[in-house]
Design a protein around this motif. Structure first.
Motif, mmCIF file in Angstrom:
data_model
loop_
_atom_site.group_PDB
_atom_site.id
_atom_site.type_symbol
_atom_site.label_atom_id
_atom_site.label_comp_id
_atom_site.label_asym_id
_atom_site.label_seq_id
_atom_site.Cartn_x
_atom_site.Cartn_y
_atom_site.Cartn_z
ATOM 1 N N THR A 170 0.812 -1.219 0.000
ATOM 2 C CA THR A 170 0.000 0.000 0.000
ATOM 3 C C THR A 170 0.843 1.264 0.000
ATOM 4 N N SER A 171 2.136 1.162 0.370
ATOM 5 C CA SER A 171 2.999 2.349 0.375
ATOM 6 C C SER A 171 3.877 2.455 -0.864
ATOM 7 N N PRO A 231 -4.029 2.001 -2.542
ATOM 8 C CA PRO A 231 -4.602 3.338 -2.357
ATOM 9 C C PRO A 231 -5.363 3.779 -3.604
ATOM 10 N N SER A 233 -5.704 7.178 -4.217
ATOM 11 C CA SER A 233 -5.296 8.557 -4.478
ATOM 12 C C SER A 233 -3.896 8.779 -3.942
ATOM 13 N N GLU A 292 -3.166 11.116 -1.872
ATOM 14 C CA GLU A 292 -3.326 11.377 -0.439
ATOM 15 C C GLU A 292 -3.351 10.073 0.356
ATOM 16 N N GLU A 293 -4.058 9.069 -0.146
ATOM 17 C CA GLU A 293 -4.072 7.780 0.541
ATOM 18 C C GLU A 293 -2.689 7.141 0.530
ATOM 19 N N VAL A 340 -0.583 8.584 3.273
ATOM 20 C CA VAL A 340 -0.917 8.012 4.585
ATOM 21 C C VAL A 340 -0.234 6.658 4.762
ATOM 22 N N GLU A 341 -0.273 5.842 3.726
ATOM 23 C CA GLU A 341 0.342 4.517 3.794
ATOM 24 C C GLU A 341 1.863 4.609 3.899
ATOM 25 N N ASP A 361 0.443 14.797 -0.687
ATOM 26 C CA ASP A 361 -0.703 15.457 -0.034
ATOM 27 C C ASP A 361 -1.149 16.694 -0.798
ATOM 28 N N ALA A 409 -8.203 13.232 -2.881
ATOM 29 C CA ALA A 409 -8.905 12.127 -2.207
ATOM 30 C C ALA A 409 -10.169 11.703 -2.951
ATOM 31 N N ASN A 410 -10.883 12.664 -3.516
ATOM 32 C CA ASN A 410 -12.137 12.347 -4.205
ATOM 33 C C ASN A 410 -12.071 12.609 -5.712
#
Length: 502
Positions: free
Chosen positions: A305-306, A437, A439, A441-442, A445-446, A473, A478-479
């Protein structure tokens, strides 16, 4: 006869009668002197991974020697956004083994890739090329193995539509000319890349073919042979530079964008991995995938995920990574399965003597071709910084090889041969698997969660991880994927603005 040299397409190899890893400064000076080389170009990648150029006119042999010995200074703040203008000077120092004859220059010109060094003459720690070097050095020290890689460059050629020999939409896979319009561009690119040191496996047309607004969009691919992961990254950045210059010469656009419109095949930059010891593959044992390979695959699952933080660093990347297409979305691996995040392709693991069976005049060769076995990371795309991506994959592989639960993770994330994760009948299976992820942004986070995988042993610095997180970021996406899928005109605008990234 050393056929590795006698059949090598690189003019420097032919002239010097040695492989690039053995090139010395005196070799390059002798080549320039005897071949009348007039110009020298330094190349290097700043942030974003696109090749930069610094050109010299050779005034004398002494002048050439000074350039090759001392390198030159450059403005680091214009190359890396995290370098402050008040301390911006960096040195670029040529790496002799990467030298090649410029295939586009009208007058004899030698080109060479450089390393970044700081004001004290030490490697610039935040240079992506040096991060990869550190990653591979630590990998070798900790595992006793060499990590090899091969990239697959998928790309679209965009040109005015032709009326002759039209092709069916999304049916371009392995088409021949004249249905494949830019065969010659691809062949010429392959020739030039190989003459500049790239080790090419093959090239072909890909699935993506469509017309829109009076233009044809044609997808092609050039794939490389496995080599030392550091050399693999070098040849990919040179290849992209060559392909774009050639497209400019042809008067067409060429893009590595991961997605250029909704509903059409996207372009990835898949990376095949192989591990060797003393020059021999350790990927197989008794004809089956060895524990070393399974542990490394588990590392890719645990860091899965990263890794997109390095391999998919743009909102367009996540337009490609959507369900029900060939691109992966679930953290799983399988054999010969293009819906999985990691695919273990056919590897000639058995002594099947296929050539003898289809050529009756040939005797069986009596051996297998297990050295060809790899596994393929399928998420990344051409917008990735090649050095950063390769470094991250190297860290993930080492993490798996060292992790005590790696084989259990490999067992848990395996899906059977022939299981299509995106098929509706496998919805429950897909729901049980961790997802990539959606996006930037996700992905940020990962990356924060998995920070220790990359900073272990000082490979990635905390400051580089922090900057990468801020960079991702800043897209505030995100959307965005959901929005763009419903607004294709806005997607096309985003594509147009970023057509030349990577």
């Amino acid at each position: 006869m050393n056929t590795q040299i006698s059949m090598n397409p690189n003019p420097l190899v032919q002239f010097l009668q040695k492989m690039p890893s053995e090139f010395t400064r005196e070799d390059l000076i002798r080549f320039c002197r005897e071949k009348g080389v007039r110009f020298l170009n330094f190349h290097y990648c700043g942030w974003g991974g696109r090749l930069k150029t610094l050109g010299f006119v050779i005034q004398s042999e002494e002048h050439l020697r000074t350039i090759l010995e001392a390198g030159e200074r450059v403005d680091g703040s214009s190359l890396f956004p995290f370098v402050q203008a008040g301390r911006s000077d960096l040195y670029v120092v040529p790496r002799y083994k990467t030298a090649f004859v410029n295939p586009f220059a009208e007058l004899p010109t030698l080109d060479i890739l450089c390393a970044f060094m700081d004001r004290d003459g030490e490697p610039f720690e935040s240079s992506p090329q040096h991060i990869l070097h550190k990653a591979h050095k630590v990998f070798q020290q900790k595992t006793g193995l060499v990590m090899e890689a091969m990239g697959e460059l998928e790309y679209y050629v965009i040109a005015p539509e032709e009326q002759l020999f039209k092709v069916a939409d999304q049916r371009g896979y392995h088409e021949s000319a004249p249905f494949n319009k830019f065969t010659q561009l691809r062949v010429e690119a392959m020739r030039m890349i190989s003459e500049c040191g790239g080790q090419i496996k093959y090239g072909h047309s890909e699935v993506g073919n469509f017309t829109d607004g009076g233009k044809i969009y044609e997808q092609n691919e050039i794939e490389f042979l496995p080599t030392n992961i550091e050399d693999a990254a070098d040849q990919l950045v040179i290849a992209k530079w060559i392909m774009r210059q050639l497209a400019y010469k042809y008067g067409v656009d060429l893009t590595f964008a991961p997605k250029i419109t909704v509903g059409k095949a996207g372009s990835g930059m898949h990376v095949h991995c192989r591990f060797t010891k003393d020059g021999k593959s350790v990927m197989l044992k008794d004809g089956e995938l060895a524990d070393e390979a399974r542990k490394a695959i588990a590392g890719f699952m645990m860091a899965g995920t990263s890794l997109p933080a390095f391999g998919n660093p743009h909102p367009l990347s996540f337009m490609r990574l959507v369900p029900h297409q060939e691109a992966p979305t679930s953290l799983c691996w399988s054999f010969s399965n293009r819906s999985a995040l990691v695919r273990v392709p056919l590897g000639w693991t058995k002594k099947m003597e296929m050539a003898a069976r289809v050529n009756p005049l040939e005797a069986p060769v009596g051996h297998s071709f297990g050295m060809k076995q790899t596994f393929e990371w399928r998420a990344s795309d051409g917008f990735a910084d090649t050095y950063m991506l390769m470094a991250a994959l190297c860290c993930a592989a080492r993490y798996g090889l060292e992790h005590p639960d790696a084989l259990a993770v490999a067992e848990r994330t395996y899906v059977g041969l022939g299981v299509n994760i995106h098929d509706a009948s496998n919805e429950a299976l897909a729901g049980a698997l961790e997802q990539l992820p959606a996006s930037c942004e996700e992905a940020a986070v990962e990356l924060e969660k998995d920070r220790a995988i990359y900073t272990a042993e000082g490979v990635f610095s905390d400051s580089i991880i922090d900057y990468t997180i801020r960079y991702l970021d800043a897209f505030h996406d995100a959307n965005l994927r959901r929005h763009l899928l419903d607004h294709p005109s806005e997607l096309m605008q985003l594509v147009d603005e970023n057509i030349n990234n990577g």
